[in-house]
Design an enzyme around this catalytic site. Structure first.
Site, PDB file in Angstrom:
ATOM      1  N   ASP A 188       0.858  -1.185   0.000  1.00  0.00           N
ATOM      2  CA  ASP A 188       0.000   0.000   0.000  1.00  0.00           C
ATOM      3  C   ASP A 188       0.897   1.239   0.000  1.00  0.00           C
ATOM      4  O   ASP A 188       1.753   1.393   0.863  1.00  0.00           O
ATOM      5  CB  ASP A 188      -0.881  -0.029   1.262  1.00  0.00           C
ATOM      6  CG  ASP A 188      -1.821   1.158   1.305  1.00  0.00           C
ATOM      7  OD1 ASP A 188      -2.467   1.450   0.284  1.00  0.00           O
ATOM      8  OD2 ASP A 188      -1.915   1.800   2.366  1.00  0.00           O
ATOM      9  N   GLU A 280      -1.076  -1.369  -5.930  1.00  0.00           N
ATOM     10  CA  GLU A 280      -2.212  -0.609  -6.414  1.00  0.00           C
ATOM     11  C   GLU A 280      -1.764   0.245  -7.597  1.00  0.00           C
ATOM     12  O   GLU A 280      -0.619   0.699  -7.628  1.00  0.00           O
ATOM     13  CB  GLU A 280      -2.626   0.334  -5.288  1.00  0.00           C
ATOM     14  CG  GLU A 280      -4.078   0.571  -5.156  1.00  0.00           C
ATOM     15  CD  GLU A 280      -4.315   1.514  -3.995  1.00  0.00           C
ATOM     16  OE1 GLU A 280      -5.386   2.106  -3.970  1.00  0.00           O
ATOM     17  OE2 GLU A 280      -3.444   1.676  -3.128  1.00  0.00           O
ATOM     18  N   ASP A 361      -3.409   0.935   7.449  1.00  0.00           N
ATOM     19  CA  ASP A 361      -2.627   0.706   6.229  1.00  0.00           C
ATOM     20  C   ASP A 361      -2.327  -0.765   5.986  1.00  0.00           C
ATOM     21  O   ASP A 361      -2.345  -1.241   4.856  1.00  0.00           O
ATOM     22  CB  ASP A 361      -1.328   1.511   6.285  1.00  0.00           C
ATOM     23  CG  ASP A 361      -1.603   3.001   6.444  1.00  0.00           C
ATOM     24  OD1 ASP A 361      -2.698   3.434   6.039  1.00  0.00           O
ATOM     25  OD2 ASP A 361      -0.732   3.713   6.976  1.00  0.00           O
TER      26      ASP A 361
END
Ligand SMILES: [Zn+2]
Length: 376
Positions: A188, A280, A361
C-alpha cells in the site's frame, strides 16, 4: 534458466577541463541536431503529411556538416549525434503508434544534458573508459564494480542540474532466476511514510509492516523548501538566481539519490522473499489533487519503486500484479469482508464488528493482496 539482460550501471566522474569542454560542446551539438531534425520532420508531417525516415534525417545531418555555418558539428564525435537522431526516430514511432505525444524540442535550460556513445565511439580496456575525441580515460568513481568480464555496449554521459557529471554504462549480464518463494505480499503506497506491507518483513518494515522514509529526509525536505523559497525571491536573469537554482538542484539530487538507494534495498528484499507482489495502480489515486512537495516526492518514488519491482520480478522469476480498479481498500475489513461506513484519514486503527483489530494501512495492504491474487 539463466537469462541475459541489459543492465545500466551509473557512476559519477570528474572530467578534466579539456574533457568538460568537449562534452559541453557535444551536448550542444546533440541538442542542435535533435532540434533541427525535429523541425524538418515536423514540417514534413504538418505541411506535407509525410513521415521522415531515420535514413533521411541521417543524410540531412551529413549535408549539414558540409555547410560552413554547421561545420563545427565535425568537431565532436558523430556517434552521439546519430544516437540523437535514433532517439528522435523512436519518439516518432511512439507518436505514430499512439504511445506518446508529438516529440518536443530540447530547450537550452530545461532539457537533460546527455550524449550517448555506442561501441565504435569509446574504448574499454583494463577497466578504463575513453570516449572518442577525448584526451584520456574518464576519471570514474567506481562506487560498485561492473560485473566480472562485462563488455559495455553503450555509454551515456550526462550532467545534472546540480552540475554533477555521470556516466551510465550499459552491459549484458547473465541473471539466474531465484527458486520459487512461498510468500506473497500486498503493498500500500503512502504519503507520509513510504509504504505499508500486508505483513512485516524483518529489517525492512517496523513491527506493523510500515516502511518509513529514509532517515534525515524530513530535514532535507525542509532544506529543499527553504532553497525553493530563496529561489522564488531572486530576480529573473540575476546571477544569484543561477546560484539559487543550483542550490535547489543539489538538495533535490541528494534526496532522490538517497531514496533510490533505499528503494533498491526495499525492492530487492520484496522480490527475493515473495513470489507474488500485489500493488495498487496509483494513477487512479492521483486524481485526488494534492500538490504538496511531500506528495510530489512520494509520487515520483512510487513510480520508481513500481518500475524496480517490475524489472526485478522479470529477472528473478516473480510476479507483480497491478490492481487497477479503484476500491476503498482501507474501509474493507480484511478478515470478514464488511465495509466500514466512513474512515477519516485521522483514524489509524479501527475495530470491525467481527472483532478484528486493524492497522488502517496494513489492512489496506492485505486487501490489495487479496484483490491482486483474485485478479491473476
Ligand atoms: Zn470484520
Amino acid at each position: 534458466m539463466a537469462q541475459v539482460v541489459k543492465r545500466a550501471y551509473k557512476y559519477r566522474f570528474y572530467p578534466t577541463p579539456g574533457q568538460a569542454d568537449v562534452l559541453a560542446r557535444t551536448f550542444g551539438c546533440v541538442r542542435l541536431v535533435y532540434n533541427k531534425a525535429l523541425e524538418d520532420r515536423t514540417r514534413a508531417y504538418r505541411v506535407e503529411g509525410r513521415r521522415v525516415s531515420y535514413g533521411e534525417s541521417s543524410a540531412a545531418l551529413t549535408a549539414w556538416k558540409r555547410t560552413q555555418e554547421l561545420a563545427f558539428l565535425n568537431e565532436v564525435s558523430s556517434v552521439p549525434l546519430q544516437q540523437a537522431l535514433r532517439h528522435l526516430q523512436a519518439g516518432f514511432v511512439n507518436f505514430f503508434t499512439k504511445r506518446a505525444g508529438f516529440p518536443t524540442f530540447k530547450s537550452r535550460k530545461k532539457s537533460r544534458l546527455s550524449a550517448e556513445y555506442t561501441r565504435s565511439a569509446f574504448r574499454w580496456r583494463d577497466g578504463t573508459l575513453t570516449l572518442a575525441k577525448m584526451d584520456g580515460p574518464l576519471d570514474i568513481v567506481w562506487s560498485r564494480p561492473l560485473p566480472e568480464g562485462a563488455e559495455p555496449s553503450t555509454v551515456t554521459v550526462s550532467k545534472d542540474a546540480a552540475g554533477r557529471w555521470f556516466v551510465s554504462i550499459l552491459v549484458e549480464e547473465k541473471i539466474t532466476p531465484l527458486a520459487p518463494a512461498e510468500n506473497v505480499v500486498g503493498v500500500d503506497a503512502r504519503i507520509t511514510s513510504l509504504l505499508t506491507l500486508s505483513r512485516p518483513i524483518d529489517g525492512v518494515t517496523d513491527a506493523h509492516g510500515t516502511v518509513a522514509n529514509p532517515r534525515h529526509e524530513p530535514a532535507e525536505r525542509r532544506r529543499l523548501a527553504r532553497a525553493q523559497r530563496a529561489l522564488a525571491r531572486k530576480g529573473k536573469g540575476s546571477a544569484n538566481r543561477v546560484k539559487a537554482r543550483r542550490r535547489v538542484a543539489r538538495v533535490y539530487a541528494r534526496i532522490t539519490d538517497r531514496r533510490r538507494d533505499f528503494l533498491h534495498k526495499v525492492t530487492t528484499r520484496l522480490v527475493r522473499e515473495n513470489q507474488v507482489i500485489a500493488v495498487e495502480d496509483l494513477t487512479i489515486r492521483t486524481m485526488v489533487k494534492n500538490r504538496t512537495l511531500a506528495r510530489a516526492i512520494s509520487d515520483a518514488s512510487w513510480r520508481e519503486l513500481r518500475s524496480m519491482l517490475e524489472y526485478k520480478a522479470r529477472w528473478y522469476g516473480r510476479e507483480v500484479v497491478v490492481v487497477d480498479r479503484w476500491f476503498p481498500f482501507s474501509k474493507l475489513c480484511s478478515a470478514c469482508g464488511t465495509l466500514a461506513e466512513s474512515m477519516p484519514l485521522s483514524v489509524r486503527e479501527w475495530v470491525c464488528a467481527c472483532g478484528a483489530v486493524h492497522d488502517r494501512d496494513v489492512n489496506a495492504a492485505r486487501n490489495i493482496l487479496a484483490a491482486g491474487l483474485a485478479e491473476r
